[in-house]
Design a protein around this motif. Structure first.
Motif, PDB file in Angstrom:
ATOM      1  N   LEU A 190       0.830  -1.204   0.000  1.00 40.50           N
ATOM      2  CA  LEU A 190       0.000   0.000   0.000  1.00 40.50           C
ATOM      3  C   LEU A 190       0.866   1.256   0.000  1.00 40.50           C
ATOM      4  CD1 LEU A 190      -2.831  -1.059   2.458  1.00 40.50           C
ATOM      5  CD2 LEU A 190      -2.890  -1.020  -0.043  1.00 40.50           C
ATOM      6  N   TRP A 191       1.967   1.215   0.751  1.00 45.42           N
ATOM      7  CA  TRP A 191       2.898   2.343   0.779  1.00 45.42           C
ATOM      8  C   TRP A 191       3.566   2.495  -0.585  1.00 45.42           C
ATOM      9  CZ3 TRP A 191       8.537   2.111   1.199  1.00 45.42           C
ATOM     10  CH2 TRP A 191       9.107   3.375   1.233  1.00 45.42           C
ATOM     11  N   GLN A 192       4.015   1.382  -1.149  1.00 40.86           N
ATOM     12  CA  GLN A 192       4.653   1.430  -2.471  1.00 40.86           C
ATOM     13  C   GLN A 192       3.694   2.021  -3.504  1.00 40.86           C
ATOM     14  OE1 GLN A 192       6.064  -2.335  -3.966  1.00 40.86           O
ATOM     15  NE2 GLN A 192       6.903  -1.424  -5.796  1.00 40.86           N
ATOM     16  N   GLU A 193       2.444   1.609  -3.466  1.00 40.40           N
ATOM     17  CA  GLU A 193       1.450   2.129  -4.411  1.00 40.40           C
ATOM     18  C   GLU A 193       1.208   3.622  -4.175  1.00 40.40           C
ATOM     19  OE1 GLU A 193      -2.984   1.061  -6.076  1.00 40.40           O
ATOM     20  OE2 GLU A 193      -2.482   0.493  -4.020  1.00 40.40           O
ATOM     21  N   ASP A 194       1.138   4.039  -2.915  1.00 40.84           N
ATOM     22  CA  ASP A 194       0.922   5.452  -2.593  1.00 40.84           C
ATOM     23  C   ASP A 194       2.050   6.312  -3.157  1.00 40.84           C
ATOM     24  OD1 ASP A 194      -0.189   7.792  -1.419  1.00 40.84           O
ATOM     25  OD2 ASP A 194       1.015   7.485   0.390  1.00 40.84           O
ATOM     26  N   ASP A 233       4.890  12.739 -12.999  1.00 37.69           N
ATOM     27  CA  ASP A 233       5.590  12.213 -14.176  1.00 37.69           C
ATOM     28  C   ASP A 233       4.897  10.936 -14.627  1.00 37.69           C
ATOM     29  OD1 ASP A 233       7.279  11.220 -16.110  1.00 37.69           O
ATOM     30  OD2 ASP A 233       9.088  11.363 -14.910  1.00 37.69           O
ATOM     31  N   HIS A 234       4.078  11.059 -15.661  1.00 40.57           N
ATOM     32  CA  HIS A 234       3.265   9.935 -16.123  1.00 40.57           C
ATOM     33  C   HIS A 234       4.091   8.783 -16.682  1.00 40.57           C
ATOM     34  CE1 HIS A 234      -0.348  12.155 -15.317  1.00 40.57           C
ATOM     35  NE2 HIS A 234       0.099  13.172 -16.029  1.00 40.57           N
ATOM     36  N   GLN A 235       5.368   9.005 -16.934  1.00 45.57           N
ATOM     37  CA  GLN A 235       6.241   7.962 -17.471  1.00 45.57           C
ATOM     38  C   GLN A 235       6.909   7.144 -16.366  1.00 45.57           C
ATOM     39  OE1 GLN A 235       6.274   7.408 -20.776  1.00 45.57           O
ATOM     40  NE2 GLN A 235       4.788   9.059 -20.890  1.00 45.57           N
ATOM     41  N   ALA A 236       6.667   7.466 -15.122  1.00 43.45           N
ATOM     42  CA  ALA A 236       7.294   6.748 -14.004  1.00 43.45           C
ATOM     43  C   ALA A 236       6.947   5.274 -14.060  1.00 43.45           C
ATOM     44  CB  ALA A 236       6.829   7.345 -12.677  1.00 43.45           C
ATOM     45  N   GLN A 237       7.909   4.461 -13.635  1.00 36.73           N
ATOM     46  CA  GLN A 237       7.676   3.017 -13.608  1.00 36.73           C
ATOM     47  C   GLN A 237       8.466   2.366 -12.487  1.00 36.73           C
ATOM     48  OE1 GLN A 237       9.314   0.965 -17.079  1.00 36.73           O
ATOM     49  NE2 GLN A 237      10.414   2.837 -17.582  1.00 36.73           N
ATOM     50  N   ILE A 238       7.964   1.237 -12.018  1.00 36.40           N
ATOM     51  CA  ILE A 238       8.650   0.469 -10.993  1.00 36.40           C
ATOM     52  C   ILE A 238       9.614  -0.469 -11.699  1.00 36.40           C
ATOM     53  CG2 ILE A 238       8.393  -1.196  -9.122  1.00 36.40           C
ATOM     54  CD1 ILE A 238       5.597   0.032  -8.629  1.00 36.40           C
ATOM     55  N   LEU A 239      10.877  -0.415 -11.297  1.00 32.85           N
ATOM     56  CA  LEU A 239      11.891  -1.239 -11.947  1.00 32.85           C
ATOM     57  C   LEU A 239      11.996  -2.613 -11.290  1.00 32.85           C
ATOM     58  CD1 LEU A 239      14.816   1.323 -12.341  1.00 32.85           C
ATOM     59  CD2 LEU A 239      13.057   0.711 -14.001  1.00 32.85           C
ATOM     60  N   PRO A 240      12.253  -3.637 -12.099  1.00 33.09           N
ATOM     61  CA  PRO A 240      12.525  -4.962 -11.528  1.00 33.09           C
ATOM     62  C   PRO A 240      13.983  -4.998 -11.072  1.00 33.09           C
ATOM     63  CG  PRO A 240      12.558  -5.071 -13.925  1.00 33.09           C
ATOM     64  CD  PRO A 240      12.214  -3.656 -13.553  1.00 33.09           C
ATOM     65  N   ALA A 241      14.242  -4.632  -9.834  1.00 29.17           N
ATOM     66  CA  ALA A 241      15.609  -4.489  -9.339  1.00 29.17           C
ATOM     67  C   ALA A 241      15.792  -5.174  -7.984  1.00 29.17           C
ATOM     68  CB  ALA A 241      15.952  -3.007  -9.245  1.00 29.17           C
ATOM     69  N   ALA A 242      15.227  -6.353  -7.818  1.00 29.09           N
ATOM     70  CA  ALA A 242      15.301  -7.058  -6.528  1.00 29.09           C
ATOM     71  C   ALA A 242      16.742  -7.164  -6.068  1.00 29.09           C
ATOM     72  CB  ALA A 242      14.679  -8.439  -6.667  1.00 29.09           C
ATOM     73  N   TYR A 272      15.913  -4.525  -4.362  1.00 27.52           N
ATOM     74  CA  TYR A 272      15.554  -3.122  -4.194  1.00 27.52           C
ATOM     75  C   TYR A 272      14.197  -2.824  -4.828  1.00 27.52           C
ATOM     76  CZ  TYR A 272      20.590  -3.129  -3.540  1.00 27.52           C
ATOM     77  OH  TYR A 272      21.862  -3.429  -3.122  1.00 27.52           O
ATOM     78  N   ALA A 273      13.492  -1.868  -4.252  1.00 28.04           N
ATOM     79  CA  ALA A 273      12.241  -1.371  -4.825  1.00 28.04           C
ATOM     80  C   ALA A 273      12.538   0.031  -5.329  1.00 28.04           C
ATOM     81  CB  ALA A 273      11.144  -1.348  -3.775  1.00 28.04           C
ATOM     82  N   ILE A 274      12.705   0.143  -6.652  1.00 31.25           N
ATOM     83  CA  ILE A 274      13.133   1.408  -7.233  1.00 31.25           C
ATOM     84  C   ILE A 274      12.104   1.901  -8.234  1.00 31.25           C
ATOM     85  CG2 ILE A 274      14.907   2.537  -8.637  1.00 31.25           C
ATOM     86  CD1 ILE A 274      16.941   0.655  -7.353  1.00 31.25           C
ATOM     87  N   ILE A 275      11.768   3.181  -8.094  1.00 27.08           N
ATOM     88  CA  ILE A 275      10.867   3.839  -9.043  1.00 27.08           C
ATOM     89  C   ILE A 275      11.720   4.713  -9.946  1.00 27.08           C
ATOM     90  CG2 ILE A 275       8.972   5.484  -9.340  1.00 27.08           C
ATOM     91  CD1 ILE A 275       7.969   4.625  -6.567  1.00 27.08           C
ATOM     92  N   ALA A 276      11.594   4.498 -11.257  1.00 31.31           N
ATOM     93  CA  ALA A 276      12.277   5.341 -12.237  1.00 31.31           C
ATOM     94  C   ALA A 276      11.344   6.488 -12.567  1.00 31.31           C
ATOM     95  CB  ALA A 276      12.616   4.539 -13.487  1.00 31.31           C
ATOM     96  N   CYS A 277      11.722   7.684 -12.171  1.00 30.87           N
ATOM     97  CA  CYS A 277      10.900   8.860 -12.462  1.00 30.87           C
ATOM     98  C   CYS A 277      11.140   9.322 -13.897  1.00 30.87           C
ATOM     99  CB  CYS A 277      11.224   9.979 -11.488  1.00 30.87           C
ATOM    100  SG  CYS A 277      10.892   9.505  -9.777  1.00 30.87           S
ATOM    101  N   ASN A 278      12.375   9.215 -14.333  1.00 32.72           N
ATOM    102  CA  ASN A 278      12.775   9.475 -15.717  1.00 32.72           C
ATOM    103  C   ASN A 278      14.130   8.790 -15.891  1.00 32.72           C
ATOM    104  OD1 ASN A 278      14.838  11.359 -14.838  1.00 32.72           O
ATOM    105  ND2 ASN A 278      13.201  12.870 -14.592  1.00 32.72           N
TER     106      ASN A 278
END
Length: 84
Positions: free
Chosen positions: A6-10, A19-28, A30-36
């Protein structure tokens, strides 16, 4: 231990609002969000297994590629969160 979905989704939805292009990276593990292509957010749960040297090494890895990585702790997000 582990990331609260729920926190990750928030955080992700908040970033996506800016930034509508943001995505969650598969980086186990680690939980990393690519903003750009130059800015990334590493989500860190309240209870985690990372040691400071590991987090510094991860940040330096991104710096070597000319990218910025910010570590965001769950408790900081929850206590400082601004609701719109």
């Amino acid at each position: 231990m582990g990331l609260n979905p729920l926190w990750q989704e928030d955080v992700f939805l908040t970033v996506q609002d800016f930034d509508h292009q943001a995505q969650i990276l598969p980086a186990a593990p680690y939980a990393i969000i690519a903003c750009n292509t130059h800015f990334f957010i590493h989500l860190i749960a309240v209870v985690h297994h990372f040691v400071p040297a590991e987090l510094i090494a991860l940040q330096e890895e991104y710096q070597e590629r000319g990218q910025h990585l910010v570590h965001l702790w769950e408790d900081v997000w929850l206590s400082k969160r601004i609701r719109y």
